[in-house]
Design an enzyme around this catalytic site. Structure first.
Site, short mmCIF file in Angstrom:
data_model
loop_
_atom_site.label_atom_id
_atom_site.label_comp_id
_atom_site.label_asym_id
_atom_site.label_seq_id
_atom_site.Cartn_x
_atom_site.Cartn_y
_atom_site.Cartn_z
N ARG A 125 0.95 -1.20 -0.11
CA ARG A 125 0.01 -0.06 0.11
C ARG A 125 1.00 1.30 -0.08
NH1 ARG A 125 -2.36 0.32 5.19
NH2 ARG A 125 -1.09 2.29 5.29
N GLU A 144 5.15 7.12 2.33
CA GLU A 144 5.72 5.88 2.38
C GLU A 144 5.34 4.86 1.53
OE1 GLU A 144 5.56 4.51 6.47
OE2 GLU A 144 3.41 4.54 6.42
N ASN A 146 4.21 0.46 2.11
CA ASN A 146 3.74 -0.49 3.29
C ASN A 146 4.08 -1.67 2.42
OD1 ASN A 146 3.22 1.12 5.72
ND2 ASN A 146 1.93 1.87 4.11
N SER A 151 -2.52 -2.92 5.97
CA SER A 151 -3.90 -3.26 6.53
C SER A 151 -4.91 -2.42 6.19
CB SER A 151 -3.77 -3.40 7.99
OG SER A 151 -3.20 -1.93 8.35
N LYS A 305 12.62 3.04 5.17
CA LYS A 305 12.75 4.36 4.89
C LYS A 305 13.99 4.63 4.06
CE LYS A 305 8.72 5.08 7.37
NZ LYS A 305 8.15 3.86 7.33
N LYS A 364 12.57 10.35 10.55
CA LYS A 364 11.77 9.00 10.54
C LYS A 364 12.98 8.05 10.91
CE LYS A 364 8.02 10.05 7.51
NZ LYS A 364 7.41 9.20 6.21
N GLU A 368 7.76 0.68 11.00
CA GLU A 368 6.43 0.57 10.84
C GLU A 368 5.39 0.52 11.65
OE1 GLU A 368 6.06 1.08 7.39
OE2 GLU A 368 8.00 0.73 7.03
N GLY A 369 4.28 0.81 11.44
CA GLY A 369 2.98 0.68 12.63
C GLY A 369 2.51 2.04 13.17
N ARG A 450 -7.52 7.64 5.23
CA ARG A 450 -7.76 7.94 6.53
C ARG A 450 -7.52 9.23 6.91
NH1 ARG A 450 -2.71 4.16 7.86
NH2 ARG A 450 -2.10 5.11 6.16
#
EC number: 6.3.2.3
Length: 474
Positions: A125, A144, A146, A151, A305, A364, A368-369, A450
């Site tokens: 994604r 970024e 993923n 998800s 990254k 950064k 992740e997360g 989002r």
């Protein structure tokens, strides 16, 4: 960009009534999370946080994000196959970042033994924000990509009906019809099914590597259910189960509890806290196997990254995607400013610039997360501490994207409906399957919007900051 429902944001009583209707519809549609009190059980669930109204997204930027997704699929796949590029790019990072170093060790071990896997599956994604240009027009800039455990493809398939419902309640049927249908979980399952088919074992299973405490289980179940509809069976196991009950035969086929595994789909394993020594051993076992990993370790490294920052260097895309100038141009148009913090003149200069204008940068780490990035005063403190240390090589600097804020109402369990100033992040899901050197599938399969209140700098839905949304194209 005003919408025809902006006036409703002023009417508190009507907002509360609409919010009640929206929440009931979200529950009916399956926009669900387990609760933080009972993350291992589905006995009591709540709705996943979402916006009361869809948010305006310029059609041209939505189309641009879709158009470049297949290029990003090609790029991630190319990076994952280029061992020399990965080694060179991550050489300084792995000296200082233990997590990346451990992933890289497994990558090297697998290369040394010889890769048993012949079919490769990418479910990724790519996430963007809309940068406000000097003339006021928005531009698409990548935050970024993923490459592991991307998800919300499941829940994003269920939210369009909720926003259509809200607009229909307001008698805005024309507007309701403009909300795009979206079913990423179907597309993600299609990629897994293709990889499963090419693996070529009729009784092979899909092994979903899951966390013990998984609030976002319904998102994952959406993909499992799509696969079951194709008569492909999924088992959910933790890393611990693999280290206890997983084994390879002489052809390096993977067996778990005596059943052959065709595809391993990771929904765990993207953060250091998710690995014990036992879990690292399980990950190595999975990587050494013939099973199709989604992602394999090289593809996980391709999503770091540091790799993202190196890809933005002048001439780098041309090396990785030779003879594809149109793809290179589409990719480069989405890059924000990215800066290396490796020891040396280039890194020193980046730090000097960030300290002089901290509001224009983000620091950064290779994580992740959500919830890991540093901004403003926190970034300044970190850079002051890091600037003379080799530890700085485990971070990158990025230009801070400044979108145009807008009003929306964020709905969360236990919180009153209130209107806040927000910004959105758009994700496009990509799927590709490669057999040997032949790409047999390369698609975009849907989107995720989002939205978060502007006081929250960082973090996704699972991190508890952003909420689910839908683009209202204009």
């Amino acid at each position: 960009m005003a919408t025809s429902w902006e006036s409703f944001l002023q009417d508190e009583q009507q907002l509360e009534e609409l919010a009640r209707q929206a929440v009931d519809r979200a529950l009916a549609e399956g926009v669900l999370l387990r609760t933080s009190q009972e993350p291992s059980s589905s006995d009591v669930v709540s709705y996943a946080p979402f916006t009361l109204f869809p948010s305006v997204v310029p059609s041209a930027l939505l189309e641009q994000a879709y158009a470049v997704q297949m290029d990003f699929n090609l790029l991630v796949d190319a990076v994952s196959q280029n061992a020399a590029f990965l080694e060179q790019t991550l050489s300084s990072t792995i000296k200082r970042d233990d997590f990346t170093a451990r992933l890289f060790d497994i990558h090297k071990q697998v290369l040394k033994e010889g890769i048993a896997q012949t079919v490769f599956l990418g479910l990724n994604r790519s996430d963007y924000m809309f940068q406000r240009s000097a003339d006021g027009s928005p531009a698409l800039k990548q935050i970024e990509i993923n490459t592991i455990s991307a998800s919300f493809g499941g829940l994003a398939s269920r939210t369009p009906a909720v926003h259509r419902h809200v607009l229909n309640v307001l008698r805005k049927t024309k507007e309701a019809a403009k909300i795009l249908s979206n079913n990423p979980s179907k597309g993600l399952a299609m990629g897994i099914a293709k990889a499963w088919e090419l693996y070529g074992s009729a009784n092979g299973l899909v092994l979903l590597i899951a966390q013990e405490k998984e609030r976002n289980i319904f998102d994952q179940r959406a993909i499992e259910n799509e696969l079951l509809g194709k008569n492909i069976h999924v088992i959910r196991r933790r890393f611990e189960d693999i280290s206890e009950k997983g084994s390879l035969d002489q052809d390096r086929r993977l067996f778990v509890e005596g059943q052959e595994v065709a595809v391993v789909y990771f929904r765990d394993g993207y953060m250091p806290s998710q690995y014990s020594l036992q879990n690292w051993e399980a990950r190595l076992l999975l990587e050494r196997s013939r099973a199709v990993k989604c992602p394999d370790i090289a593809t996980q490294l391709a999503g770091t990254k540091k790799v993202q920052q190196e890809l933005s260097r002048v001439g780098m895309l041309e090396v990785l995607l030779p003879g594809q100038p149109e793809a290179v141009a589409r990719l480069r148009a989405t890059f924000a400013g990215l800066y290396s913090l490796d020891m040396g003149e280039e890194g020193d200069q980046a730090i000097t610039e960030a300290l002089a204008a901290p509001s224009q940068f983000v620091l950064k780490p290779q994580r992740e997360g959500g919830g890991n990035n540093l901004y403003g005063e926190n970034m300044v403190q970190a850079l002051e501490q890091l600037k003379d240390s080799e530890e700085r090589a485990s971070y990158i600097l990025m230009e801070k994207i400044e979108p145009e804020p807008f009003g929306n109402c964020l709905l969360r369990p236990g919180s009153p409906a209130r209107v806040v100033q927000c910004v959105s992040e758009l994700g496009i899901f990509g799927v590709y399957v490669r057999q040997g050197k032949t790409l047999v599938m390369n698609k975009h399969v849907g989107h995720l919007l989002r939205t978060k209140a502007i006081e929250h700098a960082d973090g996704g839905v699972a991190a508890g900051v952003a909420v689910l949304d839908n683009p209202y194209p204009v």
